[in-house]
Every structure is written in C-alpha cells, then in structure tokens.
Write a protein that holds these residues in place. Structure first.
Motif, PDB file in Angstrom:
ATOM      1  N   SER A   1      24.366  50.422  67.490  1.00 31.72           N
ATOM      2  CA  SER A   1      22.921  50.270  67.291  1.00 31.72           C
ATOM      3  C   SER A   1      22.601  48.962  66.566  1.00 31.72           C
ATOM      4  O   SER A   1      21.685  48.898  65.769  1.00 31.72           O
ATOM      5  N   THR A   2      23.366  47.936  66.866  1.00 28.11           N
ATOM      6  CA  THR A   2      23.141  46.650  66.210  1.00 28.11           C
ATOM      7  C   THR A   2      21.938  45.932  66.822  1.00 28.11           C
ATOM      8  O   THR A   2      21.383  46.359  67.832  1.00 28.11           O
ATOM      9  N   SER A   3      21.550  44.836  66.191  1.00 27.84           N
ATOM     10  CA  SER A   3      20.417  44.050  66.655  1.00 27.84           C
ATOM     11  C   SER A   3      20.923  42.634  66.905  1.00 27.84           C
ATOM     12  O   SER A   3      21.612  42.071  66.052  1.00 27.84           O
ATOM     13  N   LEU A   4      20.634  42.073  68.085  1.00 27.39           N
ATOM     14  CA  LEU A   4      21.210  40.774  68.452  1.00 27.39           C
ATOM     15  C   LEU A   4      20.163  39.667  68.525  1.00 27.39           C
ATOM     16  O   LEU A   4      19.029  39.910  68.954  1.00 27.39           O
ATOM     17  N   ASN A   5      20.553  38.456  68.124  1.00 29.11           N
ATOM     18  CA  ASN A   5      19.686  37.312  68.400  1.00 29.11           C
ATOM     19  C   ASN A   5      19.978  36.838  69.829  1.00 29.11           C
ATOM     20  O   ASN A   5      20.826  37.403  70.526  1.00 29.11           O
ATOM     21  N   LEU A   6      19.282  35.804  70.264  1.00 26.96           N
ATOM     22  CA  LEU A   6      19.367  35.396  71.668  1.00 26.96           C
ATOM     23  C   LEU A   6      20.782  34.940  72.051  1.00 26.96           C
ATOM     24  O   LEU A   6      21.308  35.310  73.105  1.00 26.96           O
ATOM     25  N   ILE A   7      21.415  34.176  71.177  1.00 27.83           N
ATOM     26  CA  ILE A   7      22.759  33.658  71.484  1.00 27.83           C
ATOM     27  C   ILE A   7      23.749  34.825  71.596  1.00 27.83           C
ATOM     28  O   ILE A   7      24.560  34.900  72.520  1.00 27.83           O
ATOM     29  N   GLN A   8      23.638  35.804  70.667  1.00 30.82           N
ATOM     30  CA  GLN A   8      24.520  36.975  70.719  1.00 30.82           C
ATOM     31  C   GLN A   8      24.257  37.815  71.972  1.00 30.82           C
ATOM     32  O   GLN A   8      25.188  38.345  72.588  1.00 30.82           O
ATOM     33  N   LEU A   9      22.979  37.901  72.346  1.00 29.80           N
ATOM     34  CA  LEU A   9      22.617  38.669  73.543  1.00 29.80           C
ATOM     35  C   LEU A   9      23.258  38.043  74.779  1.00 29.80           C
ATOM     36  O   LEU A   9      23.823  38.727  75.632  1.00 29.80           O
ATOM     37  N   TRP A  10      23.193  36.714  74.862  1.00 29.64           N
ATOM     38  CA  TRP A  10      23.786  36.003  76.008  1.00 29.64           C
ATOM     39  C   TRP A  10      25.305  36.177  76.028  1.00 29.64           C
ATOM     40  O   TRP A  10      25.898  36.426  77.056  1.00 29.64           O
ATOM     41  N   LYS A  11      25.879  36.072  74.843  1.00 29.40           N
ATOM     42  CA  LYS A  11      27.325  36.200  74.758  1.00 29.40           C
ATOM     43  C   LYS A  11      27.759  37.591  75.255  1.00 29.40           C
ATOM     44  O   LYS A  11      28.738  37.737  75.980  1.00 29.40           O
ATOM     45  N   ARG A  12      26.976  38.599  74.900  1.00 33.27           N
ATOM     46  CA  ARG A  12      27.349  39.964  75.271  1.00 33.27           C
ATOM     47  C   ARG A  12      27.206  40.227  76.767  1.00 33.27           C
ATOM     48  O   ARG A  12      28.024  40.906  77.374  1.00 33.27           O
ATOM     49  N   PHE A  13      26.128  39.701  77.374  1.00 33.44           N
ATOM     50  CA  PHE A  13      25.861  40.036  78.780  1.00 33.44           C
ATOM     51  C   PHE A  13      26.151  38.910  79.771  1.00 33.44           C
ATOM     52  O   PHE A  13      26.258  39.138  80.956  1.00 33.44           O
ATOM     53  N   ARG A  14      26.230  37.672  79.274  1.00 33.11           N
ATOM     54  CA  ARG A  14      26.374  36.552  80.213  1.00 33.11           C
ATOM     55  C   ARG A  14      27.582  35.676  79.905  1.00 33.11           C
ATOM     56  O   ARG A  14      27.682  34.553  80.396  1.00 33.11           O
ATOM     57  N   GLY A  15      28.451  36.159  79.012  1.00 32.01           N
ATOM     58  CA  GLY A  15      29.664  35.390  78.725  1.00 32.01           C
ATOM     59  C   GLY A  15      29.368  34.030  78.134  1.00 32.01           C
ATOM     60  O   GLY A  15      28.709  33.933  77.103  1.00 32.01           O
ATOM     61  N   ASN A  16      29.807  32.982  78.811  1.00 31.06           N
ATOM     62  CA  ASN A  16      29.718  31.639  78.216  1.00 31.06           C
ATOM     63  C   ASN A  16      28.415  30.897  78.508  1.00 31.06           C
ATOM     64  O   ASN A  16      28.226  29.778  78.042  1.00 31.06           O
ATOM     65  N   ASP A  17      27.545  31.489  79.317  1.00 33.49           N
ATOM     66  CA  ASP A  17      26.264  30.819  79.582  1.00 33.49           C
ATOM     67  C   ASP A  17      25.467  30.657  78.294  1.00 33.49           C
ATOM     68  O   ASP A  17      25.629  31.420  77.353  1.00 33.49           O
ATOM     69  N   LYS A  18      24.588  29.667  78.288  1.00 33.50           N
ATOM     70  CA  LYS A  18      23.707  29.469  77.119  1.00 33.50           C
ATOM     71  C   LYS A  18      22.297  29.919  77.495  1.00 33.50           C
ATOM     72  O   LYS A  18      21.862  29.714  78.629  1.00 33.50           O
ATOM     73  N   PRO A  19      21.560  30.512  76.535  1.00 33.50           N
ATOM     74  CA  PRO A  19      20.187  30.920  76.873  1.00 33.50           C
ATOM     75  C   PRO A  19      19.309  29.701  77.173  1.00 33.50           C
ATOM     76  O   PRO A  19      19.462  28.664  76.524  1.00 33.50           O
ATOM     77  N   PRO A  20      18.397  29.816  78.155  1.00 32.61           N
ATOM     78  CA  PRO A  20      17.521  28.687  78.483  1.00 32.61           C
ATOM     79  C   PRO A  20      16.571  28.348  77.325  1.00 32.61           C
ATOM     80  O   PRO A  20      16.119  29.253  76.602  1.00 32.61           O
ATOM     81  N   ALA A  21      16.278  27.071  77.183  1.00 32.92           N
ATOM     82  CA  ALA A  21      15.482  26.589  76.040  1.00 32.92           C
ATOM     83  C   ALA A  21      14.067  27.172  76.016  1.00 32.92           C
ATOM     84  O   ALA A  21      13.498  27.396  74.941  1.00 32.92           O
TER      85      ALA A  21
END
Length: 444
Positions: free
Chosen positions: A43-63
C-alpha cells in the motif's frame, strides 16, 4: 536489535502500521521492520519516476506530466468513511494530529450505462434520476425508516426484528425494485456481492445509516474523506506515533526470517545475523508465504488524466461503484479518482484507478466498462495482483497475518481485518467510542 519485544511487526503496510500503533498505545514493546527501503509495502505511494520504474522499466516519464515529486500515487487507494471505523481507530491512537483530511467531492453509482449521484437521504431519493416517480416515493419511505431506525428503541422498528428479518424481506416490505436494491446494497451499504440479501437486515441498515451520517458530517458531496498527499502519509504518521510510545521502526532490513521453536511457536525474527526475540509476530502475507493461501486476484488500471471523470459534476475526487449486476459480473467494479486538490498530482492532473476482483487473465478487457467512463487518458497502466489469506492457527504459532487488500476503493473491509487481528493478539475488543470531531477536514 538483540533484545526482547512483545511483538515484532513485519511490513509497513497500512494494516501493519495501524496494528503497530494500537499495540504501542496499549503499552506493548513493539519492533517494526520492513525489508524495503520505503514505507507502505503493497500500500505504498509512488512518485512519477517510481511509478514508471514499476510499470515501464527503464523508460522515463514524459515531461508534459510535470514534476515527479508532485505525484503521490497510492498503490492501494481507498477512501475513508467520515464517521467510519478507520477514522475512529485513527482518533483512538491520536495519530490524527499528524494528518490533514479533505472531504471527497462525489459518490456515484453506475446504472444502465450512465453514472448517477448516489442518493443517501429521503430528499435526495425524490430528486434522483435513478428511479421513476412511483419508485421514488417507495424509496423515500424506506429511507425514512432507515433514518429513524434506532436499535435500542423498538418504537422505530415497525414491528420487525432486524436481527431475524433478512434484507430481502425488509426490502420486499417497501416494494423496491431490483434496480433500487442494487444501488442501495452496493453503493450505500457497500456490500461487495449479493449475499447480504439473505442475511439479517440490521447490518445493511447500520451501513446505510453510517453512509448518511458521514455524508452529513462535512456537508460535502460524499461521505468520504482522504488525507492530503494521499495514504502514503498514514504509515509515516504511525511511525511517528510509535516512536512517541517507545516503539522502534527499521526500514531496509533484508530477509526478516521468522524463527520457530521445536513445537512451531514464534521465537523471534532474524535479519543480518541479529535476532530480535519476541512472543508474537504480526505481518503481511509476503513474510510468511507458507502460512497463507491464494484466494483471488485483483485486476486494476491506473490512469493519469488532465480532466475530472465525465458526468461526475466536475468532481476533483470521486468514487464510482459499478454493481456486478449492471455489468453481468460476479463482483463489483470500483472507480477512484483523486487530483491536485488532495495534493496527489500537479495542478490540472487527475489520477484515476479502476479495480475489480479478477475473473479473467485480461485486465484490459475486464476493466473496459470502468475505463470507458474515464474519457481521454494521458497514460494508463495495467496490473493484476494475487490476494492471500492466512491459513495458520495463531493460537498455536503466535503468527498474526493480515489478508491482502481487496479491490474496494473504501476502507470498510480493510479495517475490520485490523480489528479482528487486534482482538486475536490482545484478547480484547478495541473501544471505538471516540469524539469524531478530533479528525476535522483540512480547511480550504
């Protein structure tokens, strides 16, 4: 760490944190550990970079989505009923002094392909487009009965003993049609399936009263509240509370191996070669995988959007319940939306979740009914996770394991698990008669 504790708690998920807080307040010596380097477990809470890491691997979130740290995306988002059990538990531990709540704008239900506000009082029933003119009058009578019902005053019972009369029988007395029963049972009383119809009506009437009282409390559009910055604030607030009572929190503790004696009772927990001795262990299913069984799966979608959910009256925070019958399913679907008004996303951004008990292996298809209500999305992630329940006998091994989080977007089922565990651990029932005004909503 090589000392003796009354209880070692493993995992900093919401349930574990609440229990750790309750036990600390009771004067028990508690050590609380987590193998992760962050609070919250599942039940953790993720910021955008953590969210991307969890679901999109090495991709970076769009600006264009804005700053990562402006996002607090709860992995298990659930609203709290303003007068509900969880809020009482939070007040009981006094953890509310570390939290700010804000009312949730809307509570809606899906019916015949459309989204409608959930009517909660006799006056709202008269205005609701969910019902035709004659059904409205019948529903109004039923709502008045529920509003006036007082368990201790037989004059309000209308000659019925609700510990014996089933919900189906009570509803038949008012002649309500299936459509009305559907939204009352699932969106007001928050039942997750239709078993309640053949159970005593008292529970459903109490749940309807809780909804109406919670709705009246903040005079908002819903009975729900939610912490500013999201649920990630809760584990941290409990960690602070625990420290006040002399409890110890340790993050980033690898392994966390539970040790047993020759008759299978807990002796302690070992991490990095040190053992904390204890009488009892409280944990989530991931720490004792051989003492739990898989009981189901939750399918969910997480969307980032630039607008509120359509047809919800521009609500910046909202729950929509899609009853199983409306979708031809065996379980309800839930829609949760929160936004910058609760500080969980940058200005102009909204976070929406669609969740349900998985009945197939294809979340994209299975969640379509809910996703279709969202309108255009900037990004969407899909996920399925397993739900576990303990199969051990705590009286024999002194291990108290929480059940995994279900698909609901409100806390009523989660907190019951916590209270049952509390009673099993301590042998007493938690006193929840508290002054509810201690958890006031944050001022605008």
């Amino acid at each position: 760490m090589d000392e003796e504790y009354d209880v070692v708690v493993l995992g900093t998920g919401l349930k574990e944190c609440i229990l750790s807080g309750l036990l600390s307040v009771d004067g028990l010596k508690v050590l609380h550990m987590d193998r992760n380097d962050y609070y919250g477990g599942e039940s953790t809470s993720l910021n955008l970079i953590q969210l991307w890491k969890r679901f999109r691997g090495n991709d970076k979130p769009p600006a264009h989505l804005g700053s990562s740290r402006d996002y607090n995306v709860d992995m298990i988002p659930k609203f709290m009923m303003a007068n509900g059990t969880l809020v009482r538990v939070l007040i009981h531990t006094d953890v509310t002094k570390y939290l700010y709540f804000k009312a949730v704008d809307g509570s809606f239900v899906y019916n015949k392909g459309k989204v409608h506000k959930v009517p909660a009082t006799d006056m709202e029933a008269l205005k609701s487009p969910l019902m035709g003119i004659f059904e409205k009058r019948r529903a109004r009578k039923f709502f008045i009965y529920v509003q006036d019902y007082n368990e201790t005053d037989p004059k309000t019972h209308d000659g019925m003993d609700l510990t014996r009369v089933t919900t189906r029988e009570l509803i038949a007395k008012y002649g309500l049609d299936d459509n009305t029963v559907d939204f009352i049972g699932h969106a007001l009383a928050l039942h997750r399936d239709d078993r309640y119809l053949d159970e005593p009506a008292l529970e459903t009437v109490k749940r309807m009263k809780l909804y109406a009282e919670s709705l009246a409390r903040f005079q908002g559009g819903s009975p729900y509240i939610y912490p500013l910055y999201g649920l990630g604030e809760l584990p941290q607030a409990f960690a602070r509370l625990s420290a006040v009572y002399g409890g110890t929190y340790m993050l980033n503790k690898p392994e966390c191996k539970v040790e047993f004696n020759e008759v299978g009772q807990v002796l302690g927990v070992t991490s990095e070669g040190e053992t904390a001795k204890c009488k009892k262990v409280v944990c989530d299913p991931s720490y004792l995988p051989n003492k739990v069984k898989k009981v189901g799966r939750v399918a969910r979608a997480i969307a980032i959007m630039s607008h509120p959910i359509p047809n919800t009256n521009e609500s910046h925070s909202v729950q929509v319940i899609l009853p199983q019958k409306q979708l031809g399913r065996k379980s309800d679907m839930y829609l949760f939306c929160c936004s910058y008004s609760h500080n969980v996303a940058p200005k102009g951004k909204f976070i929406a979740f669609v969740s349900t008990e998985a009945e197939t292996d294809h979340p994209e298809t299975e969640l379509k009914a809910g996703i279709d209500l969202l309108g255009p999305v900037d990004e969407i992630f899909f996920d399925i996770y397993d739900r576990y329940e303990p199969v051990n006998e705590p009286t024999l091994d002194n291990c108290f394991i929480s059940t995994s989080y279900d698909a609901t977007t409100h806390f009523e089922s989660t907190v019951l698990d916590v209270l049952n565990m509390y009673t099993m651990i301590t042998g007493k029932v938690l006193d929840l008669s508290v002054d509810l005004s201690a958890a006031s909503a944050a001022e605008e």
